[in-house]
Design a protein around this motif. Structure first.
Motif, PDB file in Angstrom:
ATOM      1  N   ASN A   1       0.826  -1.197   0.000  1.00 35.95           N
ATOM      2  CA  ASN A   1       0.000   0.000   0.000  1.00 35.95           C
ATOM      3  C   ASN A   1       0.869   1.260   0.000  1.00 35.95           C
ATOM      4  O   ASN A   1       2.088   1.201   0.153  1.00 35.95           O
ATOM      5  CB  ASN A   1      -0.921   0.003   1.226  1.00 35.95           C
ATOM      6  CG  ASN A   1      -1.835  -1.205   1.249  1.00 35.95           C
ATOM      7  OD1 ASN A   1      -2.409  -1.569   0.224  1.00 35.95           O
ATOM      8  ND2 ASN A   1      -1.979  -1.825   2.406  1.00 35.95           N
ATOM      9  N   LYS A   2       0.225   2.385  -0.159  1.00 27.32           N
ATOM     10  CA  LYS A   2       0.886   3.696  -0.099  1.00 27.32           C
ATOM     11  C   LYS A   2       0.273   4.498   1.043  1.00 27.32           C
ATOM     12  O   LYS A   2      -0.943   4.460   1.265  1.00 27.32           O
ATOM     13  CB  LYS A   2       0.689   4.463  -1.417  1.00 27.32           C
ATOM     14  CG  LYS A   2       1.244   3.764  -2.658  1.00 27.32           C
ATOM     15  CD  LYS A   2       2.736   3.980  -2.808  1.00 27.32           C
ATOM     16  CE  LYS A   2       3.241   3.431  -4.138  1.00 27.32           C
ATOM     17  NZ  LYS A   2       4.693   3.634  -4.312  1.00 27.32           N
ATOM     18  N   ASP A   3       1.122   5.215   1.794  1.00 26.12           N
ATOM     19  CA  ASP A   3       0.573   6.074   2.834  1.00 26.12           C
ATOM     20  C   ASP A   3       0.239   7.443   2.249  1.00 26.12           C
ATOM     21  O   ASP A   3       0.335   7.663   1.035  1.00 26.12           O
ATOM     22  CB  ASP A   3       1.544   6.182   4.013  1.00 26.12           C
ATOM     23  CG  ASP A   3       2.872   6.821   3.628  1.00 26.12           C
ATOM     24  OD1 ASP A   3       2.968   7.407   2.535  1.00 26.12           O
ATOM     25  OD2 ASP A   3       3.826   6.745   4.428  1.00 26.12           O
ATOM     26  N   GLU A   4      -0.161   8.364   3.120  1.00 27.85           N
ATOM     27  CA  GLU A   4      -0.612   9.678   2.648  1.00 27.85           C
ATOM     28  C   GLU A   4       0.501  10.489   1.993  1.00 27.85           C
ATOM     29  O   GLU A   4       0.227  11.416   1.217  1.00 27.85           O
ATOM     30  CB  GLU A   4      -1.221  10.476   3.806  1.00 27.85           C
ATOM     31  CG  GLU A   4      -0.289  10.783   4.957  1.00 27.85           C
ATOM     32  CD  GLU A   4      -0.196   9.651   5.967  1.00 27.85           C
ATOM     33  OE1 GLU A   4       0.483   9.844   6.999  1.00 27.85           O
ATOM     34  OE2 GLU A   4      -0.792   8.580   5.703  1.00 27.85           O
ATOM     35  N   THR A   5       1.748  10.134   2.264  1.00 25.59           N
ATOM     36  CA  THR A   5       2.877  10.836   1.649  1.00 25.59           C
ATOM     37  C   THR A   5       3.346  10.171   0.353  1.00 25.59           C
ATOM     38  O   THR A   5       4.273  10.652  -0.284  1.00 25.59           O
ATOM     39  CB  THR A   5       4.061  10.910   2.628  1.00 25.59           C
ATOM     40  OG1 THR A   5       4.542   9.591   2.887  1.00 25.59           O
ATOM     41  CG2 THR A   5       3.639  11.563   3.945  1.00 25.59           C
ATOM     42  N   GLY A   6       2.710   9.043   0.013  1.00 21.65           N
ATOM     43  CA  GLY A   6       3.111   8.322  -1.192  1.00 21.65           C
ATOM     44  C   GLY A   6       4.183   7.286  -0.954  1.00 21.65           C
ATOM     45  O   GLY A   6       4.637   6.615  -1.887  1.00 21.65           O
TER      46      GLY A   6
END
Length: 225
Positions: free
Chosen positions: A50-55
């Motif tokens: 997955n990717k977090d909010e910062t990419g």
């Protein structure tokens, strides 16, 4: 003589009839229908991280694999710990331990990692442990602490955690806790054998930052994947 032959013929006839009846009886039994096996679908598709909010790419499940800076990363094992260790006045909360394998590495990344590999060249792949933990000082006085000092795997490898940590975070800038401070750590250590089941973590003693007197002795914990 005729009587003997007649009895013999009659015996053979009865015997033959008995065999026929037996065969007919066996063959007349209904055939049992086969039962349905308990089967499961085999899913071979790769798991995407997955990717977090910062990419930033986040690996949360074993088997996840994806491209990262320097090569391709795969999460082999994960231990969600969420346990506290009392090194008064510090409280260490171990969040998780992850075992990674890195492949398809570029030359620059290999060169940078050589200093953490006894200054020997990195091969086609490398494995490492990532340990995340948070630390909080419960008192106003300044506390000195060396953090995670040693790691021992069940494959017989002992790692100097202070010298071998290749993941640098803000928490690594200084060892002192100046009052009621909270810090978040993420450490990374190369391992020689990725087929590990247990890791032993040794944590340094807490000390008064002014007198350098020990407050709580070093502590040891062990976790299994």
């Amino acid at each position: 003589m005729k009587k003997f032959l007649l009895l013999t013929a009659l015996t053979l006839l009865l015997s033959a009839c008995g065999n026929t009846e037996s065969k007919e009886t066996v063959s007349s039994k209904p055939k049992e229908e086969p039962k349905q096996a308990e089967q499961k679908e085999v899913k071979n598709e790769s798991k995407e991280p997955n990717k977090d909010e910062t990419g930033k790419t986040v690996f949360e499940e074993a088997g996840q694999k994806g491209k990262v800076e320097g090569g391709t990363l795969e999460l082999l094992k994960i231990k969600n710990v969420n346990e506290t260790i009392n090194i008064s006045p510090l409280t260490v909360t171990v969040a998780e331990i992850k075992l990674f394998k890195m492949t398809e590495m570029d030359d620059q990344f290999k060169t940078e990692m050589e200093m953490y590999n006894d200054n020997t060249p990195i091969g086609d792949e490398m494995s490492y442990l990532q340990i995340r933990y948070n630390v909080e000082n419960a008192e106003e006085r300044n506390i000195e602490w060396n953090g995670l000092t040693n790691i021992v795997t069940d494959k017989g490898q002992q790692i100097d955690a202070i010298l071998s940590d290749f993941i640098y975070t803000d928490a690594d800038t200084q060892s002192a806790f100046l009052g009621k401070v909270k810090k978040e750590f993420a450490d990374g250590f190369l391992i020689k054998d990725s087929d590990i089941s247990k890791v032993k973590l040794i944590w340094g003693a807490s000390m008064d930052a002014d007198s350098y007197q020990d407050i709580t002795a070093e502590q040891q914990v062990e976790y299994s994947f």
